[in-house]
Every structure is written in C-alpha cells, then in structure tokens.
Design a protein around this motif. Structure first.
Motif, mmCIF file in Angstrom:
data_model
loop_
_atom_site.group_PDB
_atom_site.id
_atom_site.type_symbol
_atom_site.label_atom_id
_atom_site.label_comp_id
_atom_site.label_asym_id
_atom_site.label_seq_id
_atom_site.Cartn_x
_atom_site.Cartn_y
_atom_site.Cartn_z
ATOM 1 N N ALA A 217 -0.941 -6.068 -10.529
ATOM 2 C CA ALA A 217 -2.056 -6.815 -11.114
ATOM 3 C C ALA A 217 -3.363 -6.288 -10.541
ATOM 4 C CB ALA A 217 -1.909 -8.303 -10.805
ATOM 5 N N ALA A 218 -4.415 -6.265 -11.386
ATOM 6 C CA ALA A 218 -5.673 -5.641 -10.982
ATOM 7 C C ALA A 218 -6.258 -6.273 -9.731
ATOM 8 C CB ALA A 218 -6.672 -5.732 -12.132
ATOM 9 N N HIS A 219 -6.069 -7.599 -9.541
ATOM 10 C CA HIS A 219 -6.659 -8.255 -8.379
ATOM 11 C C HIS A 219 -5.833 -8.015 -7.120
ATOM 12 C CE1 HIS A 219 -3.525 -11.130 -9.463
ATOM 13 N NE2 HIS A 219 -3.587 -11.546 -8.217
ATOM 14 N N ALA A 220 -4.637 -7.397 -7.274
ATOM 15 C CA ALA A 220 -3.748 -7.202 -6.132
ATOM 16 C C ALA A 220 -3.651 -5.732 -5.767
ATOM 17 C CB ALA A 220 -2.369 -7.763 -6.447
ATOM 18 N N ALA A 221 -4.735 -5.000 -5.977
ATOM 19 C CA ALA A 221 -4.674 -3.553 -5.793
ATOM 20 C C ALA A 221 -4.879 -3.137 -4.351
ATOM 21 C CB ALA A 221 -5.708 -2.870 -6.675
ATOM 22 N N ILE A 222 -5.209 -4.062 -3.432
ATOM 23 C CA ILE A 222 -5.343 -3.704 -2.026
ATOM 24 C C ILE A 222 -4.445 -4.629 -1.216
ATOM 25 C CG2 ILE A 222 -7.417 -5.130 -1.754
ATOM 26 C CD1 ILE A 222 -8.252 -3.108 0.464
ATOM 27 N N GLY A 223 -3.653 -4.019 -0.336
ATOM 28 C CA GLY A 223 -2.738 -4.797 0.482
ATOM 29 C C GLY A 223 -2.516 -4.130 1.816
ATOM 30 N N VAL A 224 -1.697 -4.754 2.651
ATOM 31 C CA VAL A 224 -1.395 -4.240 3.981
ATOM 32 C C VAL A 224 0.114 -4.114 4.135
ATOM 33 C CG1 VAL A 224 -3.473 -5.238 4.998
ATOM 34 C CG2 VAL A 224 -1.332 -6.543 5.023
ATOM 35 N N GLY A 225 0.505 -3.176 4.990
ATOM 36 C CA GLY A 225 1.902 -3.039 5.382
ATOM 37 C C GLY A 225 1.981 -3.086 6.899
ATOM 38 N N ALA A 226 2.772 -4.015 7.437
ATOM 39 C CA ALA A 226 2.821 -4.246 8.876
ATOM 40 C C ALA A 226 4.045 -3.575 9.485
ATOM 41 C CB ALA A 226 2.842 -5.746 9.175
ATOM 42 N N ILE A 227 3.836 -2.610 10.365
ATOM 43 C CA ILE A 227 4.914 -1.909 11.057
ATOM 44 C C ILE A 227 5.202 -2.654 12.352
ATOM 45 C CG2 ILE A 227 5.586 0.252 12.169
ATOM 46 C CD1 ILE A 227 3.658 1.648 10.168
ATOM 47 N N LEU A 280 -4.862 -0.924 13.207
ATOM 48 C CA LEU A 280 -4.950 -0.395 11.849
ATOM 49 C C LEU A 280 -4.864 1.127 11.874
ATOM 50 C CD1 LEU A 280 -7.856 -2.627 10.464
ATOM 51 C CD2 LEU A 280 -5.388 -3.002 10.254
ATOM 52 N N LEU A 281 -3.989 1.677 11.017
ATOM 53 C CA LEU A 281 -3.789 3.120 10.976
ATOM 54 C C LEU A 281 -4.769 3.833 10.061
ATOM 55 C CD1 LEU A 281 0.110 3.220 10.713
ATOM 56 C CD2 LEU A 281 -1.280 3.665 12.738
ATOM 57 N N GLY A 282 -5.010 3.269 8.882
ATOM 58 C CA GLY A 282 -5.863 3.922 7.907
ATOM 59 C C GLY A 282 -5.529 3.453 6.501
ATOM 60 N N THR A 283 -6.205 4.035 5.526
ATOM 61 C CA THR A 283 -6.060 3.626 4.137
ATOM 62 C C THR A 283 -5.304 4.689 3.350
ATOM 63 O OG1 THR A 283 -8.156 2.431 4.253
ATOM 64 C CG2 THR A 283 -7.305 2.921 2.067
ATOM 65 N N LEU A 284 -4.323 4.241 2.575
ATOM 66 C CA LEU A 284 -3.561 5.091 1.666
ATOM 67 C C LEU A 284 -3.983 4.749 0.245
ATOM 68 C CD1 LEU A 284 -0.412 4.330 3.656
ATOM 69 C CD2 LEU A 284 -0.900 6.705 3.046
ATOM 70 N N VAL A 285 -4.315 5.762 -0.529
ATOM 71 C CA VAL A 285 -4.776 5.542 -1.899
ATOM 72 C C VAL A 285 -3.875 6.327 -2.847
ATOM 73 C CG1 VAL A 285 -6.689 5.763 -3.525
ATOM 74 C CG2 VAL A 285 -7.159 5.230 -1.127
ATOM 75 N N ALA A 288 -0.868 3.332 -9.625
ATOM 76 C CA ALA A 288 0.342 2.795 -10.237
ATOM 77 C C ALA A 288 -0.032 2.231 -11.597
ATOM 78 C CB ALA A 288 0.964 1.706 -9.362
ATOM 79 N N GLY A 289 0.512 2.827 -12.635
ATOM 80 C CA GLY A 289 0.227 2.357 -13.981
ATOM 81 C C GLY A 289 -1.233 2.463 -14.357
ATOM 82 N N GLY A 290 -1.941 3.466 -13.834
ATOM 83 C CA GLY A 290 -3.350 3.643 -14.162
ATOM 84 C C GLY A 290 -4.293 2.831 -13.309
ATOM 85 N N ILE A 291 -3.785 2.056 -12.369
ATOM 86 C CA ILE A 291 -4.615 1.242 -11.486
ATOM 87 C C ILE A 291 -4.633 1.876 -10.103
ATOM 88 C CG2 ILE A 291 -4.799 -0.992 -10.304
ATOM 89 C CD1 ILE A 291 -3.658 -2.287 -12.786
ATOM 90 N N VAL A 292 -5.814 2.037 -9.529
ATOM 91 C CA VAL A 292 -5.923 2.564 -8.179
ATOM 92 C C VAL A 292 -5.355 1.532 -7.205
ATOM 93 C CG1 VAL A 292 -7.491 3.299 -6.360
ATOM 94 C CG2 VAL A 292 -7.911 3.989 -8.730
ATOM 95 N N ARG A 293 -4.440 1.985 -6.356
ATOM 96 C CA ARG A 293 -3.798 1.083 -5.398
ATOM 97 C C ARG A 293 -4.153 1.537 -3.994
ATOM 98 N NH1 ARG A 293 2.630 0.660 -5.735
ATOM 99 N NH2 ARG A 293 2.399 2.876 -5.270
ATOM 100 N N MET A 294 -4.594 0.587 -3.165
ATOM 101 C CA MET A 294 -4.959 0.874 -1.777
ATOM 102 C C MET A 294 -4.054 0.077 -0.853
ATOM 103 S SD MET A 294 -9.118 0.740 -2.092
ATOM 104 C CE MET A 294 -9.329 1.102 -0.350
ATOM 105 N N THR A 295 -3.479 0.760 0.121
ATOM 106 C CA THR A 295 -2.624 0.117 1.118
ATOM 107 C C THR A 295 -3.120 0.519 2.495
ATOM 108 O OG1 THR A 295 -0.711 0.280 -0.358
ATOM 109 C CG2 THR A 295 -0.270 -0.160 1.974
#
Length: 359
Positions: A217-227, A280-285, A288-295
């Motif tokens: 979903a467009a509003h969910a394009a930025i998220g975090v992953g916790a190691i 925080l490690l950094g940003t991955l860009v 997915a399906g034409g939407i820019v995703r940032m993690t």
C-alpha cells in the motif's frame, strides 16, 4: 544422547533378515533406497525410525552414516536390541523437532511412514534447516493428505479435495525444490489408497521471495526490519503467507525510526527494548509493483523477555536460527536488511540500493 532400553533389548529380536528389501512403511510396493540418491559416506537421518531396520540396511549395504531417531522408548529399545552394535548407526530416543533443531545438518533426511503426515507438516521449518545446502529430503505420505496444518490462506478458500500437488506446494513454501514425486498404488484390501513419495532438495543458497504478488500500500512504503541476534541465534518469525522475516513493520506518523523498531518488536514478539539499544544500519531502496519501497535495517543490541506469538499479529512461530542454518523463503526486505548487516551471508534477493548511516 543415544538411548538404550534394557527391557526392550531382552524382549525383542528383530525378525527382519539383513537382506530384506527397503520399503516406505505404507501399503503398496514402491522404489527402493535408490530413490534417496547417493548414500556412500553421507550423513543420513531416519526420522521416526521404529526398529531401525531401514537405517541398518543403509549402513550395511551402502556405507552410509545414519542417525535413527524415534520419540517412542519401546521402538528405540527394539532398535537397540536388533542393531545397537552396528558401527555407523546411532540410535536416539528424542523428540523429533528437538533433534532437528540441534543436530549437525544432514546430507539426506527421510521418513518412511514413521511420522504422521500432520507431524511432518509441523516439522517442515525444522526439516528445511536440518539439511545441508544441497541436501535431500524424502517423505512417504498417505495419498490425498497434503492439507497444510497452518493454512496460508483462509480455511474457507481450501477446496474440499486437496490439489494433487499440494505437498509440492508446501515444500516449496519452505524453500525446498521438489525433484520427483511417485504415486504408489496400494495392493490388497479395498479402501487402501497407497501413498505418495516426494523427493526435494534444499538449494545451495537461501533465496528470498516476495510475501505476495500485490504491491505494498502506498502509505506503507517505508518500514523497519529489526535484527535481533544473540547467543541463541537470529530471531525470525513466519508470516501467515509463508515467508520467514525479521520483526518489523511500518513507520507511523511522528515516530522516529528507533521508536518504530522498539514498538514493532514489542507488538510482534513481546520483547522489550529501548531506543538507546537500537543501532540503525541504513536505508534500502527498491520497488514493488511500481511503488518505491524503503526499508531501514536496524540491529537491536539490548532487549529483555522471551519472544512469543502475539494476538492479532500476522507473524508468529518465532524461532532462533544460527546464521549458517537460515530458513529458506526469507521475506525480501528481511533478506536485504540481513545482507546489509552481514554481506557474507549466503542469501539471494532482489537488488536494493543501500545507503549506510554513519556510526
């Protein structure tokens, strides 16, 4: 530890001659042990071994090194009586999942009718990581019984008659590549359906895959992953759609990235951490399906509590994995965060542009 049952040893003598043919423990003739592939010198696990006569045959006839495991004390007692002195064969009285999680990985694992199909489904995550990369898994399962124990779609969506390739699908969901299936017709009394024999292989590298076919979903394009990594390993949970992933999720309005990591960790696993214990490690860009995703990948350096499934969360079954036994089918975003943290990990995933943060 190898288990001996003295009472069983006194009462039981295995009537099976050493030259008896290999069978798969279910009604109907099937292929012999050649279905298992190369065995000479290989580490092999017989899961639900019973009296261990098949395991003993593989040792004697093929020079395999076999661990035979059964949770039933009587079965291991009988196995010890018949084959306990055979070099190259080790007998274990243990819970199957505990053995799969702690033993050194095997070249070949098989179950010849000694484990109920429902238990095999439950054991699939541990089976996948108990194989060495490139290792082989062979299962004999009753015909027409491949319905997942934990459906990845709502139960109402499952057809009343399971699809004939449902075991193939289940194995693929756990990152195992099916190489061959054989349907064996039962002989004898009517009503016996025979069984299916499935051989699958663990890929040489862990491969990431999308959680689903739809874009985020467009509003969910930025998220975090916790190691979360410590002496017990790396914490991963299984999403209801089948991927294994890090704790994490969507950044909410007004949150800092560290606050998001802390909140998602608590909501999904019950673990408690403070923002000061998050690096925080950094940003991955990627897209997915034409939407820019940032993690944003993050390492949790301090936490409290024990991970547990939380109500109404889509990820559960939290487990600790050693870095050399990561489960197949990692979620893409989690795989990307892990290789940003440790580029040496053998993980294949969709490309993402990584911008590291300064220490």
């Amino acid at each position: 530890m190898p288990h001996s049952d003295a009472r069983g040893a006194r009462e039981f003598v295995d009537p099976e001659p050493q030259g008896a043919p290999f069978d798969w423990g279910l009604p109907g003739p099937g292929p012999d042990e050649a279905f298992l592939g190369e065995l000479t010198g290989r580490r092999v696990l017989d899961l639900g071994c019973g009296t261990a006569r098949r395991a003993a045959r593989l040792v004697r006839a093929h020079g395999a090194v076999v661990d035979a495991v059964d949770p039933a004390a009587d079965a291991i007692g009988h196995a010890r009586a018949g084959h306990g002195s055979l070099p190259g064969l080790r007998l274990f009285h243990r819970a199957l999942d505990a053995h799969l999680r702690t033993a050194e990985p095997y070249d070949t694992i098989y179950s010849a009718g000694g484990v109920p199909a429902g238990d095999l489904r439950r054991l699939l995550p541990s089976l996948a990581t108990a194989l060495v990369p490139g290792g082989t898994l062979c299962l004999s399962v009753p015909a027409g019984d491949p319905t997942p124990a934990r459906p990845t779609v709502p139960p109402s969506a499952h057809p009343k008659t399971p699809a004939p390739d449902a075991w193939d699908t289940l194995l693929a969901e756990h990152g195992l590549r099916v190489e061959e299936t054989v349907t064996v017709r039962a002989s004898g009394p009517a009503g016996r359906n025979g069984y299916r024999l499935v051989r699958a292989r663990r890929p040489l590298r862990v491969r990431a895959r999308p959680r689903g076919g739809r874009p985020p979903a467009a509003h969910a394009a930025i998220g975090v992953g916790a190691i979360v990594h410590g002496p017990r390993g790396l914490l991963l949970g299984r999403h209801r759609r089948g991927t294994w992933e890090l704790p994490g999720g969507t950044v909410e309005p007004g949150e800092s990235l560290r606050d998001t990591v802390v909140r998602e960790l608590r909501e999904e696993t019950g673990l408690r951490a403070a923002p000061s214990g998050v690096r925080l490690l950094g940003t991955l860009v990627d897209e997915a399906g034409g939407i820019v995703r940032m993690t944003v990948g993050a390492v949790v350096t301090r936490w409290e509590g024990e991970p547990a499934d939380q109500p109404d969360e889509s990820v559960g079954d939290w487990r600790w994995y050693s870095l050399d036994r990561l489960p197949p089918s990692l979620f893409e975003c989690s795989a990307q965060s892990l290789t940003a943290w440790r580029p040496d990990l053998p993980i294949d995933h969709a490309p993402a542009h990584f911008t590291p943060y300064s220490p």
